[in-house]
Design a protein around this motif. Structure first.
Motif, PDB file in Angstrom:
ATOM      1  N   GLU A 178       0.823  -1.204   0.000  1.00  0.00           N
ATOM      2  CA  GLU A 178       0.000   0.000   0.000  1.00  0.00           C
ATOM      3  C   GLU A 178       0.863   1.263   0.000  1.00  0.00           C
ATOM      4  OE1 GLU A 178      -3.091   0.297   2.848  1.00  0.00           O
ATOM      5  OE2 GLU A 178      -4.161  -1.481   2.143  1.00  0.00           O
ATOM      6  N   TRP A 179       1.967   1.220   0.695  1.00  0.00           N
ATOM      7  CA  TRP A 179       2.880   2.368   0.705  1.00  0.00           C
ATOM      8  C   TRP A 179       3.328   2.695  -0.720  1.00  0.00           C
ATOM      9  CZ3 TRP A 179       7.738   2.687   4.421  1.00  0.00           C
ATOM     10  CH2 TRP A 179       8.305   3.949   4.314  1.00  0.00           C
ATOM     11  N   LYS A 180       3.749   1.668  -1.449  1.00  0.00           N
ATOM     12  CA  LYS A 180       4.197   1.877  -2.831  1.00  0.00           C
ATOM     13  C   LYS A 180       3.039   2.372  -3.703  1.00  0.00           C
ATOM     14  CE  LYS A 180       7.208   1.415  -6.241  1.00  0.00           C
ATOM     15  NZ  LYS A 180       6.353   1.675  -7.411  1.00  0.00           N
ATOM     16  N   MET A 181       1.866   1.796  -3.534  1.00  0.00           N
ATOM     17  CA  MET A 181       0.706   2.212  -4.331  1.00  0.00           C
ATOM     18  C   MET A 181       0.344   3.672  -4.046  1.00  0.00           C
ATOM     19  SD  MET A 181      -1.637  -1.203  -3.870  1.00  0.00           S
ATOM     20  CE  MET A 181      -3.049  -0.521  -4.739  1.00  0.00           C
ATOM     21  N   PHE A 182       0.386   4.058  -2.783  1.00  0.00           N
ATOM     22  CA  PHE A 182       0.043   5.430  -2.421  1.00  0.00           C
ATOM     23  C   PHE A 182       1.065   6.403  -2.994  1.00  0.00           C
ATOM     24  CE2 PHE A 182       0.232   9.023   0.625  1.00  0.00           C
ATOM     25  CZ  PHE A 182      -1.047   9.512   0.430  1.00  0.00           C
ATOM     26  N   GLN A 183       2.328   6.053  -2.884  1.00  0.00           N
ATOM     27  CA  GLN A 183       3.390   6.903  -3.425  1.00  0.00           C
ATOM     28  C   GLN A 183       3.211   7.095  -4.925  1.00  0.00           C
ATOM     29  OE1 GLN A 183       7.312   5.619  -2.305  1.00  0.00           O
ATOM     30  NE2 GLN A 183       8.298   6.731  -3.965  1.00  0.00           N
ATOM     31  N   ASP A 184       2.894   6.018  -5.629  1.00  0.00           N
ATOM     32  CA  ASP A 184       2.690   6.111  -7.078  1.00  0.00           C
ATOM     33  C   ASP A 184       1.478   6.973  -7.411  1.00  0.00           C
ATOM     34  OD1 ASP A 184       4.874   4.491  -7.441  1.00  0.00           O
ATOM     35  OD2 ASP A 184       3.728   2.656  -7.779  1.00  0.00           O
ATOM     36  N   ARG A 185       0.424   6.836  -6.627  1.00  0.00           N
ATOM     37  CA  ARG A 185      -0.788   7.624  -6.887  1.00  0.00           C
ATOM     38  C   ARG A 185      -0.534   9.114  -6.716  1.00  0.00           C
ATOM     39  NH1 ARG A 185      -5.818   4.350  -3.983  1.00  0.00           N
ATOM     40  NH2 ARG A 185      -5.532   2.374  -5.108  1.00  0.00           N
ATOM     41  N   VAL A 186       0.170   9.451  -5.656  1.00  0.00           N
ATOM     42  CA  VAL A 186       0.457  10.857  -5.405  1.00  0.00           C
ATOM     43  C   VAL A 186       1.317  11.426  -6.531  1.00  0.00           C
ATOM     44  CG1 VAL A 186       1.641  12.487  -3.885  1.00  0.00           C
ATOM     45  CG2 VAL A 186       0.232  10.672  -2.900  1.00  0.00           C
ATOM     46  N   ALA A 187       2.349  10.684  -6.924  1.00  0.00           N
ATOM     47  CA  ALA A 187       3.242  11.160  -7.982  1.00  0.00           C
ATOM     48  C   ALA A 187       2.484  11.347  -9.294  1.00  0.00           C
ATOM     49  CB  ALA A 187       4.393  10.173  -8.161  1.00  0.00           C
ATOM     50  N   LYS A 188       1.643  10.395  -9.642  1.00  0.00           N
ATOM     51  CA  LYS A 188       0.880  10.488 -10.894  1.00  0.00           C
ATOM     52  C   LYS A 188      -0.116  11.640 -10.852  1.00  0.00           C
ATOM     53  CE  LYS A 188      -2.039   7.886 -14.094  1.00  0.00           C
ATOM     54  NZ  LYS A 188      -2.993   9.007 -14.263  1.00  0.00           N
ATOM     55  N   ALA A 189      -0.795  11.795  -9.715  1.00  0.00           N
ATOM     56  CA  ALA A 189      -1.772  12.876  -9.596  1.00  0.00           C
ATOM     57  C   ALA A 189      -1.102  14.237  -9.763  1.00  0.00           C
ATOM     58  CB  ALA A 189      -2.484  12.788  -8.253  1.00  0.00           C
ATOM     59  N   GLU A 190       0.092  14.385  -9.197  1.00  0.00           N
ATOM     60  CA  GLU A 190       0.799  15.660  -9.309  1.00  0.00           C
ATOM     61  C   GLU A 190       1.299  15.882 -10.739  1.00  0.00           C
ATOM     62  OE1 GLU A 190       3.765  15.842  -6.247  1.00  0.00           O
ATOM     63  OE2 GLU A 190       2.287  16.560  -4.786  1.00  0.00           O
TER      64      GLU A 190
END
Length: 407
Positions: free
Chosen positions: A370-382
């Motif tokens: 989940e940590w990796k998924m959240f990090q990827d989501r934040v990066a993509k959203a930005e």
């Protein structure tokens, strides 16, 4: 012959003129009655239907005739509704109201709520003789009842106590007098961030100045909630946590480790390569998710940051700074009021044994994923946002500490 023909034409001409005059008069009268029979027409009120041009012009769209008719029907209804709004002032429609409440008069809107219990009798205005100013939540199992009993007693009557029960046991807690005044929410085998997303909406916790969202395995012998609030206000912290005693189990970050010579600290030094910027996590603008405290304003942002499906919250602590500006000044650790993380693996035991792995192993694996998924989501959203506003990509968050670096 010519004289007789001329006479006939001379008599016909006045008759034709009379008929023309009568026709014009009738037309004017008819037009007048038509005009007064319909509302005044104003060109600015005309609503065209741009989608129709698109549908008809796109021969390869594959849209059916029924689709076009549906668009016409919906648009016609909207135009009709708009017309009624304009021409009938008794029809309430307030576009600035919250979505779905446009047809209500603004003065009747009750957009916020609370956890204050109400009586079933008497006057509503006399229900509450006292309103707590703060909220503390614990996600608990009954096996940790003695620890929670000790923790709750560190919080004064200024706090509403809310227990999230992951083991389904609630009535047993009535052995504690304070439990009878607490709010109990029970959903088996869920995490505190699952509960927070569903039960701590900003409009529900709006009456509280600060919201504590804590784990159940915290030692609070050296903690006093009222004194903690004083220090948070003094140092203008929007997001904070108590310092962790060095004896705490699983102490990972230097930032959250208690310092004996300070009331509050907001920055630290970490292992080489862990901080790309001294103002970024985990060297600043950082607290852990085990015992965070949020101001009302900060929580309104953080609630939206919590993902609905990523229930463990790993990685959230690295992104909290996005809700505060400047984060390195408004996020900090309160050293003068500290706690001990006991590291009781109660949540891990709520997992399921699969593929030869113990329950806690499956839980830990999902935490890291989940940590990796959240990090990827934040990066993509930005990235998507910056692209939409014509700004080049940034590497502001490129050096997050990744799960594989944490043992």
């Amino acid at each position: 012959m010519k004289s007789e023909e001329y006479k006939r034409r001379g008599h016909r001409k006045p008759n034709e003129c009379m008929r023309a005059i009568v026709t014009i008069i009738v037309g004017i009268v008819f037009g007048f009655f038509i005009g007064v029979s319909f509302p005044a027409f104003s060109p600015p009120k005309l609503k065209l239907i741009p989608p129709i041009d698109t549908y008809l012009g796109d021969k390869n769209s594959g849209r059916s005739t029924q689709t076009i008719l549906n668009v016409i029907s919906v648009t016609r209804d909207n135009v009709s509704t708009d017309a009624r709004k304009i021409d009938d002032p008794s029809l309430i429609y307030v576009s600035s109201n919250p979505r779905g409440a446009e047809r209500l008069p603004p003065a009747i809107l009750a957009s916020e709520s609370d956890f204050f219990p109400r009586r079933l009798y008497g006057k509503p205005s006399e229900d509450l003789t006292f309103k707590p100013k703060y909220l503390v939540t614990f996600t608990v199992g009954y096996n940790q009842k003695d620890n929670i009993d000790g923790a709750v007693k560190k919080f004064s009557d200024n706090f509403t106590v809310l227990l999230f029960h992951y083991d389904g046991r609630t009535t047993e807690w009535n052995e504690f007098e304070w439990s009878k005044r607490a709010i109990h929410i029970s959903v088996p085998k869920q995490t505190k961030w699952w509960y927070a997303k569903r039960f701590l909406h900003p409009d529900i916790v709006a009456p509280y100045d600060f919201i504590f969202i804590w784990d159940e395995d915290l030692g609070v012998e050296n903690f006093d909630a009222e004194e903690y609030i004083k220090l948070v206000k003094k140092h203008k912290l929007e997001i904070s946590q108590p310092g962790l005693d060095p004896s705490s189990k699983g102490l990972t970050w230097q930032m959250t480790k208690r310092r004996e010579d300070l009331e509050v600290h907001k920055e630290t030094e970490e292992k080489p390569g862990w901080c790309s910027d001294p103002h970024l996590p985990p060297c600043a603008a950082f607290v852990e998710i085990m015992a965070p405290v949020f101001s009302r304003e900060a929580w309104r942002c953080v609630w939206h940051l919590i993902q609905n499906d990523l229930v463990h919250g790993w990685g959230l602590d690295f992104a909290l700074r996005k809700c505060i500006e400047p984060a390195y000044e408004r996020i900090g650790v309160v050293d003068a009021q500290w706690i001990t993380h006991q590291g009781v693996p109660s949540l891990g035991n709520q997992g399921k044994e699969e593929n030869g792995k113990a329950p806690w192993e499956g839980v830990r694996e999902r935490c890291k994923n989940e940590w990796k998924m959240f990090q990827d989501r934040v990066a993509k959203a930005e990235r998507d946002y910056y692209k939409s506003v014509g700004i080049g990509s940034t590497d502001h968050d490129a050096n997050w500490v990744t799960p594989d670096r944490i043992q």
